[in-house]
Design an enzyme around this catalytic site. Structure first.
Site, PDB file in Angstrom:
ATOM      1  N   GLY A 100      10.975 -26.436 -32.959  1.00  0.00           N
ATOM      2  CA  GLY A 100      10.821 -27.895 -33.015  1.00  0.00           C
ATOM      3  C   GLY A 100      12.022 -28.653 -33.542  1.00  0.00           C
ATOM      4  N   SER A 101      13.228 -28.043 -33.461  1.00  0.00           N
ATOM      5  CA  SER A 101      14.387 -28.783 -33.987  1.00  0.00           C
ATOM      6  C   SER A 101      14.671 -30.030 -33.154  1.00  0.00           C
ATOM      7  CB  SER A 101      15.621 -27.883 -34.064  1.00  0.00           C
ATOM      8  OG  SER A 101      16.083 -27.549 -32.784  1.00  0.00           O
ATOM      9  N   ASN A 102      14.350 -30.000 -31.870  1.00  0.00           N
ATOM     10  CA  ASN A 102      14.554 -31.214 -31.058  1.00  0.00           C
ATOM     11  C   ASN A 102      13.544 -32.299 -31.419  1.00  0.00           C
ATOM     12  OD1 ASN A 102      16.788 -31.053 -28.900  1.00  0.00           O
ATOM     13  ND2 ASN A 102      15.858 -29.014 -28.843  1.00  0.00           N
ATOM     14  N   LYS A 138       2.993 -20.157 -16.474  1.00  0.00           N
ATOM     15  CA  LYS A 138       2.495 -21.517 -16.198  1.00  0.00           C
ATOM     16  C   LYS A 138       1.167 -21.711 -16.920  1.00  0.00           C
ATOM     17  CE  LYS A 138       0.192 -20.212 -11.905  1.00  0.00           C
ATOM     18  NZ  LYS A 138      -0.067 -20.525 -10.502  1.00  0.00           N
ATOM     19  N   MET A 157       8.128 -23.634 -22.894  1.00  0.00           N
ATOM     20  CA  MET A 157       8.603 -22.526 -22.084  1.00  0.00           C
ATOM     21  C   MET A 157       7.655 -22.142 -20.941  1.00  0.00           C
ATOM     22  SD  MET A 157      11.428 -22.411 -23.532  1.00  0.00           S
ATOM     23  CE  MET A 157      12.340 -20.965 -23.063  1.00  0.00           C
ATOM     24  N   ARG A 158       6.960 -23.112 -20.395  1.00  0.00           N
ATOM     25  CA  ARG A 158       6.125 -22.858 -19.211  1.00  0.00           C
ATOM     26  C   ARG A 158       6.458 -23.878 -18.128  1.00  0.00           C
ATOM     27  NH1 ARG A 158       1.460 -19.489 -20.132  1.00  0.00           N
ATOM     28  NH2 ARG A 158       1.577 -18.824 -22.294  1.00  0.00           N
ATOM     29  N   ASN A 171      12.997 -32.875 -19.598  1.00  0.00           N
ATOM     30  CA  ASN A 171      13.153 -31.571 -20.250  1.00  0.00           C
ATOM     31  C   ASN A 171      14.583 -31.450 -20.774  1.00  0.00           C
ATOM     32  OD1 ASN A 171      12.618 -28.767 -20.883  1.00  0.00           O
ATOM     33  ND2 ASN A 171      13.743 -28.186 -19.018  1.00  0.00           N
ATOM     34  N   HIS A 187      17.464 -28.588 -21.628  1.00  0.00           N
ATOM     35  CA  HIS A 187      17.751 -27.186 -21.321  1.00  0.00           C
ATOM     36  C   HIS A 187      19.149 -26.829 -21.837  1.00  0.00           C
ATOM     37  CE1 HIS A 187      17.534 -23.361 -19.298  1.00  0.00           C
ATOM     38  NE2 HIS A 187      18.751 -23.575 -18.860  1.00  0.00           N
TER      39      HIS A 187
HETATM   40  C1  GAR Z   1      16.088 -25.627 -26.968  1.00  0.00           C
HETATM   41  O1  GAR Z   1      17.358 -25.030 -27.114  1.00  0.00           O
HETATM   42  C2  GAR Z   1      15.813 -25.973 -25.525  1.00  0.00           C
HETATM   43  O2  GAR Z   1      16.951 -26.358 -24.843  1.00  0.00           O
HETATM   44  C3  GAR Z   1      15.245 -24.681 -24.995  1.00  0.00           C
HETATM   45  O3  GAR Z   1      14.407 -24.238 -26.040  1.00  0.00           O
HETATM   46  C4  GAR Z   1      14.983 -24.613 -27.298  1.00  0.00           C
HETATM   47  C5  GAR Z   1      13.919 -25.207 -28.179  1.00  0.00           C
HETATM   48  O4  GAR Z   1      14.411 -25.429 -29.464  1.00  0.00           O
HETATM   49  N1  GAR Z   1      14.529 -24.875 -23.756  1.00  0.00           N
HETATM   50  C6  GAR Z   1      14.662 -24.086 -22.697  1.00  0.00           C
HETATM   51  O5  GAR Z   1      15.308 -23.075 -22.678  1.00  0.00           O
HETATM   52  C7  GAR Z   1      13.887 -24.555 -21.463  1.00  0.00           C
HETATM   53  N2  GAR Z   1      14.190 -23.743 -20.338  1.00  0.00           N
HETATM   54  P1  GAR Z   1      13.602 -26.259 -30.536  1.00  0.00           P
HETATM   55  O6  GAR Z   1      12.176 -25.709 -30.566  1.00  0.00           O
HETATM   56  O7  GAR Z   1      14.332 -26.013 -31.821  1.00  0.00           O
HETATM   57  O8  GAR Z   1      13.634 -27.712 -30.133  1.00  0.00           O
END
Ligand code: GAR
Length: 194
Positions: free
Chosen positions: A13-15, A66, A93-94, A110, A112
């Site tokens: 959840g850092s984003n 999915k 991740m789905r 999203n 990525h």
């Molecule tokens: C992020 O780096 C995001 O780009 C990636 O999961 C991580 C989640 O980090 N997503 C993918 O790879 C999607 N294909 P977070 O939980 O710290 O936000």
């Protein structure tokens, strides 16, 4: 008017934290109305609860990559009940296939960790490192029913150092993500006239 966000995540959840920090310091005129995760013990759920954001685990169903169609329908209901305008996949991740895409058409984005269309899928930073790239980065795009496909909105480049490890590279990409994702949401908010 604040843009009403729903955040979906499977990880730490850092984003989500970056989005909330931008809201709190006034750089983003939005509010996170709901956080949903397909992983019962995901850090993003604990973080949301710490931040007093309604958060819920949704049991994903019988598939690995999915969601069950009826689960997508449930998620649409929850997001609508929370009056969400924009759905943000922050480490979810789905793949989405059904009700979410049709109900939130052009309203799901999203993040990525690569310069798409290069390196979709899992652990994209490792793919870039293995391929001997000199630079990689992160991408925010609208979501369709593919794996990290859909129209690209914005990208941020990150250079790859000769002695990079996957961990160091991923950390730098995440730092770029934390700048890019809130900025894109702010731009969408602005262009929605809010
Ligand atoms: C992020 O780096 C995001 O780009 C990636 O999961 C991580 C989640 O980090 N997503 C993918 O790879 C999607 N294909 P977070 O939980 O710290 O936000």
């Amino acid at each position: 008017m604040k843009l009403r966000l729903g955040v979906l995540g499977s990880g730490k959840g850092s984003n989500l934290r970056a989005i909330v920090e931008c809201i709190n310091d006034g750089r983003l005129n939005a509010e996170v109305r709901l956080v949903l995760s397909d992983v019962a013990n995901a850090g993003i759920l604990d973080l949301a609860r710490d931040l007093n954001i309604p958060a819920m685990y949704v049991r994903p169903g019988r598939f690995r990559t999915k969601l069950d169609p009826e689960v997508e329908q449930d998620m649409v209901r929850l997001l609508n009940e929370a009056d969400v305008e924009l759905v943000v996949l922050a480490g979810f991740m789905r793949i989405l296939k059904g009700a979410l895409l049709s109900s939130f058409a052009h309203r799901i984005i999203n993040i990525h960790p690569s310069l798409l269309p290069k390196y979709p899928g899992l652990e994209a930073w490792k793919q870039a490192l293995k391929s001997g790239e000199k630079e990689t980065g992160c991408t925010v795009h609208y979501v369709d029913n593919g794996i990290d496909t859909g129209p690209i909105i914005a990208q941020k480049k990150v250079s790859i150092e000769p002695d990079d490890t996957p961990e160091r590279l991923h950390a730098r990409i995440q730092k770029a993500e934390h700048e890019l994702l809130p900025m894109v949401i702010a731009d969408l908010q602005g262009s929605a006239g809010g």
